[in-house]
Motif scaffolding. Structure first.
Motif, PDB file in Angstrom:
ATOM      1  N   VAL A 271       0.827  -1.214   0.000  1.00 65.09           N
ATOM      2  CA  VAL A 271       0.000   0.000   0.000  1.00 65.09           C
ATOM      3  C   VAL A 271       0.862   1.265   0.000  1.00 65.09           C
ATOM      4  O   VAL A 271       0.690   2.165  -0.838  1.00 65.09           O
ATOM      5  CB  VAL A 271      -0.950   0.004   1.224  1.00 65.09           C
ATOM      6  CG1 VAL A 271      -1.784   1.276   1.247  1.00 65.09           C
ATOM      7  CG2 VAL A 271      -1.845  -1.225   1.215  1.00 65.09           C
ATOM      8  N   LEU A 292       8.752   5.746   6.642  1.00 64.93           N
ATOM      9  CA  LEU A 292       9.120   4.806   7.710  1.00 64.93           C
ATOM     10  C   LEU A 292       9.067   3.359   7.209  1.00 64.93           C
ATOM     11  O   LEU A 292       8.042   2.907   6.691  1.00 64.93           O
ATOM     12  CB  LEU A 292       8.155   4.962   8.895  1.00 64.93           C
ATOM     13  CG  LEU A 292       8.473   4.072  10.103  1.00 64.93           C
ATOM     14  CD1 LEU A 292       9.780   4.499  10.771  1.00 64.93           C
ATOM     15  CD2 LEU A 292       7.333   4.071  11.109  1.00 64.93           C
ATOM     16  N   VAL A 293      10.190   2.661   7.356  1.00 65.49           N
ATOM     17  CA  VAL A 293      10.265   1.228   7.021  1.00 65.49           C
ATOM     18  C   VAL A 293      11.162   0.548   8.063  1.00 65.49           C
ATOM     19  O   VAL A 293      11.801   1.220   8.867  1.00 65.49           O
ATOM     20  CB  VAL A 293      10.866   0.996   5.602  1.00 65.49           C
ATOM     21  CG1 VAL A 293       9.911   1.458   4.521  1.00 65.49           C
ATOM     22  CG2 VAL A 293      12.221   1.690   5.458  1.00 65.49           C
ATOM     23  N   ARG A 294      11.207  -0.784   7.985  1.00 61.00           N
ATOM     24  CA  ARG A 294      12.126  -1.472   8.901  1.00 61.00           C
ATOM     25  C   ARG A 294      13.542  -1.450   8.342  1.00 61.00           C
ATOM     26  O   ARG A 294      14.511  -1.342   9.069  1.00 61.00           O
ATOM     27  CB  ARG A 294      11.661  -2.920   9.094  1.00 61.00           C
ATOM     28  CG  ARG A 294      10.641  -3.066  10.190  1.00 61.00           C
ATOM     29  CD  ARG A 294      10.248  -4.514  10.373  1.00 61.00           C
ATOM     30  NE  ARG A 294       9.379  -4.921   9.287  1.00 61.00           N
ATOM     31  CZ  ARG A 294       8.163  -5.424   9.455  1.00 61.00           C
ATOM     32  NH1 ARG A 294       7.683  -5.603  10.662  1.00 61.00           N
ATOM     33  NH2 ARG A 294       7.426  -5.767   8.425  1.00 61.00           N
ATOM     34  N   ASP A 295      13.646  -1.552   7.001  1.00 62.11           N
ATOM     35  CA  ASP A 295      14.960  -1.710   6.383  1.00 62.11           C
ATOM     36  C   ASP A 295      15.199  -0.602   5.340  1.00 62.11           C
ATOM     37  O   ASP A 295      14.975  -0.798   4.143  1.00 62.11           O
ATOM     38  CB  ASP A 295      15.006  -3.104   5.719  1.00 62.11           C
ATOM     39  CG  ASP A 295      16.363  -3.409   5.145  1.00 62.11           C
ATOM     40  OD1 ASP A 295      17.205  -2.487   5.055  1.00 62.11           O
ATOM     41  OD2 ASP A 295      16.582  -4.576   4.758  1.00 62.11           O
ATOM     42  N   LYS A 352      -6.931  -1.473   9.167  1.00 65.79           N
ATOM     43  CA  LYS A 352      -8.269  -1.772   9.721  1.00 65.79           C
ATOM     44  C   LYS A 352      -8.187  -2.372  11.116  1.00 65.79           C
ATOM     45  O   LYS A 352      -9.095  -2.204  11.923  1.00 65.79           O
ATOM     46  CB  LYS A 352      -9.085  -2.648   8.766  1.00 65.79           C
ATOM     47  CG  LYS A 352      -8.674  -4.088   8.605  1.00 65.79           C
ATOM     48  CD  LYS A 352      -7.474  -4.322   7.773  1.00 65.79           C
ATOM     49  CE  LYS A 352      -7.561  -4.534   6.361  1.00 65.79           C
ATOM     50  NZ  LYS A 352      -6.586  -5.045   5.550  1.00 65.79           N
ATOM     51  N   ALA A 377      -9.672   3.166   2.986  1.00 68.22           N
ATOM     52  CA  ALA A 377      -9.037   1.955   2.464  1.00 68.22           C
ATOM     53  C   ALA A 377      -9.131   0.787   3.435  1.00 68.22           C
ATOM     54  O   ALA A 377      -8.918  -0.365   3.051  1.00 68.22           O
ATOM     55  CB  ALA A 377      -7.573   2.237   2.150  1.00 68.22           C
ATOM     56  N   GLY A 433       0.423  -9.007  -3.122  1.00 71.31           N
ATOM     57  CA  GLY A 433       0.193  -7.891  -2.190  1.00 71.31           C
ATOM     58  C   GLY A 433      -1.219  -7.849  -1.636  1.00 71.31           C
ATOM     59  O   GLY A 433      -1.655  -6.808  -1.147  1.00 71.31           O
ATOM     60  N   PHE A 434      -1.949  -8.979  -1.688  1.00 73.31           N
ATOM     61  CA  PHE A 434      -3.317  -8.997  -1.157  1.00 73.31           C
ATOM     62  C   PHE A 434      -3.328  -9.370   0.325  1.00 73.31           C
ATOM     63  O   PHE A 434      -4.140  -8.856   1.099  1.00 73.31           O
ATOM     64  CB  PHE A 434      -4.201 -10.030  -1.875  1.00 73.31           C
ATOM     65  CG  PHE A 434      -4.295  -9.866  -3.371  1.00 73.31           C
ATOM     66  CD1 PHE A 434      -4.106  -8.628  -3.968  1.00 73.31           C
ATOM     67  CD2 PHE A 434      -4.601 -10.964  -4.188  1.00 73.31           C
ATOM     68  CE1 PHE A 434      -4.206  -8.480  -5.350  1.00 73.31           C
ATOM     69  CE2 PHE A 434      -4.714 -10.827  -5.562  1.00 73.31           C
ATOM     70  CZ  PHE A 434      -4.505  -9.589  -6.145  1.00 73.31           C
ATOM     71  N   ALA A 435      -2.436 -10.298   0.709  1.00 76.50           N
ATOM     72  CA  ALA A 435      -2.533 -10.904   2.041  1.00 76.50           C
ATOM     73  C   ALA A 435      -1.974  -9.987   3.126  1.00 76.50           C
ATOM     74  O   ALA A 435      -1.135  -9.128   2.860  1.00 76.50           O
ATOM     75  CB  ALA A 435      -1.778 -12.229   2.047  1.00 76.50           C
ATOM     76  N   GLU A 436      -2.450 -10.194   4.350  1.00 75.55           N
ATOM     77  CA  GLU A 436      -1.887  -9.488   5.513  1.00 75.55           C
ATOM     78  C   GLU A 436      -0.494 -10.049   5.795  1.00 75.55           C
ATOM     79  O   GLU A 436      -0.138 -11.135   5.331  1.00 75.55           O
ATOM     80  CB  GLU A 436      -2.796  -9.700   6.731  1.00 75.55           C
ATOM     81  CG  GLU A 436      -4.172  -9.081   6.596  1.00 75.55           C
ATOM     82  CD  GLU A 436      -4.123  -7.582   6.344  1.00 75.55           C
ATOM     83  OE1 GLU A 436      -3.540  -6.847   7.155  1.00 75.55           O
ATOM     84  OE2 GLU A 436      -4.649  -7.145   5.308  1.00 75.55           O
ATOM     85  N   ALA A 547      -8.445  -5.441  -2.618  1.00 73.36           N
ATOM     86  CA  ALA A 547      -7.085  -5.540  -2.073  1.00 73.36           C
ATOM     87  C   ALA A 547      -6.088  -5.269  -3.184  1.00 73.36           C
ATOM     88  O   ALA A 547      -6.448  -5.191  -4.355  1.00 73.36           O
ATOM     89  CB  ALA A 547      -6.857  -6.936  -1.482  1.00 73.36           C
ATOM     90  N   GLY A 548      -4.826  -5.124  -2.778  1.00 78.61           N
ATOM     91  CA  GLY A 548      -3.766  -4.890  -3.761  1.00 78.61           C
ATOM     92  C   GLY A 548      -3.341  -3.438  -3.781  1.00 78.61           C
ATOM     93  O   GLY A 548      -4.036  -2.559  -3.279  1.00 78.61           O
TER      94      GLY A 548
END
Ligand code: NDP
Ligand code: HSE
Length: 594
Positions: A271, A292-295, A352, A377, A433-436, A547-548
């Motif tokens: 997203v 902001l990201v982890r890497d 959500k 969204a 890119g649909f799944a959590e 999603a996506g």
């Protein structure tokens, strides 16, 4: 796709015209798609009439002149209309990527008749029923402007002819309005580029418009609008303002002076990366801080145009106007969401899980700090179901909402029907890119329960925590049940539903159901989401991509643009949680699960 299933007619209809001044290069179709989406999420059906890309008509005339020196106007008309045909197809592709259900129609598919000279004809008729029938499965009909079907073949409508197409469509389809989208924010008394004294008009009458618009609006189009009392709006992309051309007194209005907003984006996954791409495409409106990201290093290598950080404080530095939360989870994301509002930033969230847990608290914070909280969204991805529920709730009682609201499960069921194994289908949903982040959230119904909890708040004014909603897991399906359902020609869907019982309680659950092929949800494919909203007199449906990256980013970006427009029009306020008529039902302050 808001559709009144009983009346079979659009709730609201507008015609939007996109001219070459706003379609200058292929990237501009995404911008036009944002404009269309913002109307569909307001519950409007849209006819989008498009011109050719800038310069295309001229180059087609030039090449036609070279190849067929002295050739007939009829053949030239046949050639130059190709610019509009190509443009309509590109518009359809952009809408498809954004998940907006749409149909692209050529003039012969609408019986769009024309008469007159081959290069300066007029439109004479349209099969309106045939056009409107497409709204049963689409939110948007895309039509090429500038030409129609003459007796002996295609004929064009003269320079600026797409304006005429839009005005005639508005008249023949009984649209509520026609908006001509230009590269200026309305009609001025003189050319503002040459005359600094020129005044922007809020409204003016047809004759005055023909005089002062200097070709900004085609004269034939103004004339036909006057004949048929069609109100024309002239506006820039994304603008809250428009000049109205109608049988009205001339009146000056404000000039648009966009405030460039600073946006902080938390997360650059499926997203967040889509949202950043939209923000970067509007450099005049938005300035993007470190994401902001982890890497950060890995992201910087893939997206050198952006700055990244793993430090939330750095991401929020510089007093951003808007913070977009697209990181997911309920730990850091939950506390950051509250911090963001407490520190006086607007919050646009796709999360959500956080919204379902903290909706009341976040709304309270937004209200206390005079900021906006937006989360379109979070439910339905690109399907504007919360907006539709708010719209319908303002008109009367909502009795129930049911929906396929998890794109991953819908995708997986479709794959399993084709013989793909569950584990492979899950991997593919992750890749797309649909799944959590943890796909068991999708499979176990918890993601749908989060969404249902938000829907319940909007539809019934009741707070029902996600963990109070009973869920059936896709993992619980036995091989025997799968086989039996396939043999009976039924299709599996994860269906979430909530309804008001006779004694004023709210019942909600998430089930795996075997549906017959004729059920409105049975035809939902891939990441499709679909909803049925029942009211005492009618049932309204809406569906699209749930999603996506692009459908979800479209919804997030629409929230961001709403805030931008609120700055422009001075309507900025802390968004109150919608008070629906049903919130007056007694004993509904807390919901119960049957
Ligand atoms: P992704 O897992 O693809 O992306 C999450 C992003 O957030 C990554 O860039 C990740 O960084 C970053 N992130 C996560 N946790 C942290 C942390 N603790 N510190 C710093 N950065 C962090 O998720 P999605 O984009 O799919 O989803 C984002 C949100 O949008 C979720 O709440 C989801 O439920 C919601 N949503 C998703 C939809 C979809 O179709 N995917 C649709 C509608 C809503 P890194 O890349 O470095 O790991
Ligand atoms: N994982 C979610 C789904 C993303 O598949 O529906 C959209 O909310």
């Amino acid at each position: 796709m808001p559709l009144d299933l009983d009346a079979r007619k659009p709730l609201k209809l507008c015609v939007l015209k996109f001219g070459s001044s706003v379609l200058q290069k292929p990237d501009d179709y995404a911008r036009a798609a944002h404009e269309i989406y913002r109307h569909t999420r307001n519950g409007e059906k849209v006819v989008a009439v498009v011109s050719a890309l800038e310069g295309e008509t001229d180059s087609l005339f030039a090449v036609g002149g070279d190849v067929g020196e002295g050739c007939s106007d009829a053949l030239l008309a046949r050639l130059v209309r190709c610019g509009e045909l190509k443009s309509a197809a590109l518009m359809g592709l952009a809408l498809q990527r954004s998940g907006v259900p749409s149909a692209v129609l050529d003039p012969h598919e609408m019986d769009l008749q024309a008469e007159g000279e081959a290069l300066d004809a007029n439109l004479t008729g349209l099969d309106a029923d045939r056009v409107l029938a497409h709204f049963e499965s689409a939110d948007v009909i895309v039509a090429p402007g500038f030409f129609g079907e003459g007796v002996e073949g295609p004929v064009t409508l003269g320079r600026g002819g797409t304006d005429l197409t839009a005005v005639e469509f508005s008249h023949w389809l009984g649209a509520d309005r026609v908006r001509l989208i230009k590269d200026v924010d309305g009609v001025y008394t003189d050319d503002p580029a040459k005359n600094p004294e020129a005044v922007r008009l809020d409204q003016l009458d047809y004759d005055e418009a023909a005089k002062v618009s200097r070709g900004l609006v085609q004269e034939k189009a103004i004339f036909r609008a006057k004949q048929n009392n069609v109100v024309i709006e002239v506006a820039a992309l994304g603008s809250p303002f428009a000049t109205r051309i109608a049988a009205v007194e001339k009146q000056a209005g404000p000039v648009e002076t966009p405030k460039r907003l600073r946006v902080a984006v938390l997360g650059h996954g499926a997203v967040g990366a889509g949202v950043c791409s939209h923000l970067l495409a509007h450099p005049g409106r938005f300035e993007l801080g470190p994401v902001l990201v982890r890497d950060p290093d890995q992201h910087a290598a893939n997206a050198p145009e952006l700055r990244f950080t793993s430090d939330p404080a750095e991401a929020l530095e510089g007093n951003p106007d808007i913070v977009v939360e697209a990181m997911g989870g309920t730990d850091i994301a939950r506390s950051l969401s509250q911090t963001v509002l407490r520190e006086g930033h607007h919050l646009v969230s796709a999360n959500k899980a956080v919204v379902a847990l903290d909706l009341e608290r976040l709304h309270d914070l937004a209200r206390q700090h005079g900021r906006e909280l937006k989360y379109s969204a979070a439910v339905g991805g690109g399907v504007p179901v919360l907006e539709l529920i708010d719209l319908l709730g303002a008109q009367g009682s909502i009795l129930s909402v049911e929906g396929v609201m998890n794109g991953t499960c819908n995708f997986i069921f479709g794959q399993m029907q084709k013989g793909v194994r569950l584990a492979e289908a899950v991997s593919e949903a992750q890749r797309l890119g649909f799944a959590e982040a943890d796909p068991s959230t999708d499979l176990d119904g918890l993601d749908a329960a989060d969404k249902l909890s938000i829907i319940i708040r909007h539809a019934f004014g009741v707070t029902l925590a996600p963990d109070q909603i009973a869920c059936e897991s896709l993992n619980d399906l036995s091989a025997q049940r799968i086989k039996a359902v396939q043999e009976q020609g039924l299709v599996f869907k994860q269906v979430a539903r909530c309804e008001v019982t006779a004694d004023g309680r709210v019942e909600a659950r998430v089930d795996i159901e075997a549906l017959p092929p004729e059920h409105p949800f049975a035809g939902l494919v891939n990441e499709g989401n679909g909803f049925l909203i029942r009211m005492p007199q009618r049932t309204v449906s809406v569906q699209g991509k749930g999603a996506g990256r692009w459908p979800t980013a479209e919804a997030v970006f629409a929230d961001i643009m709403d805030i931008q427009r609120a700055y422009l029009s001075g309507d900025l306020h802390a968004s109150p949680l919608q008070e629906t008529p049903l919130s007056r039902i007694p004993r509904m302050s807390s919901g119960q699960v049957a």
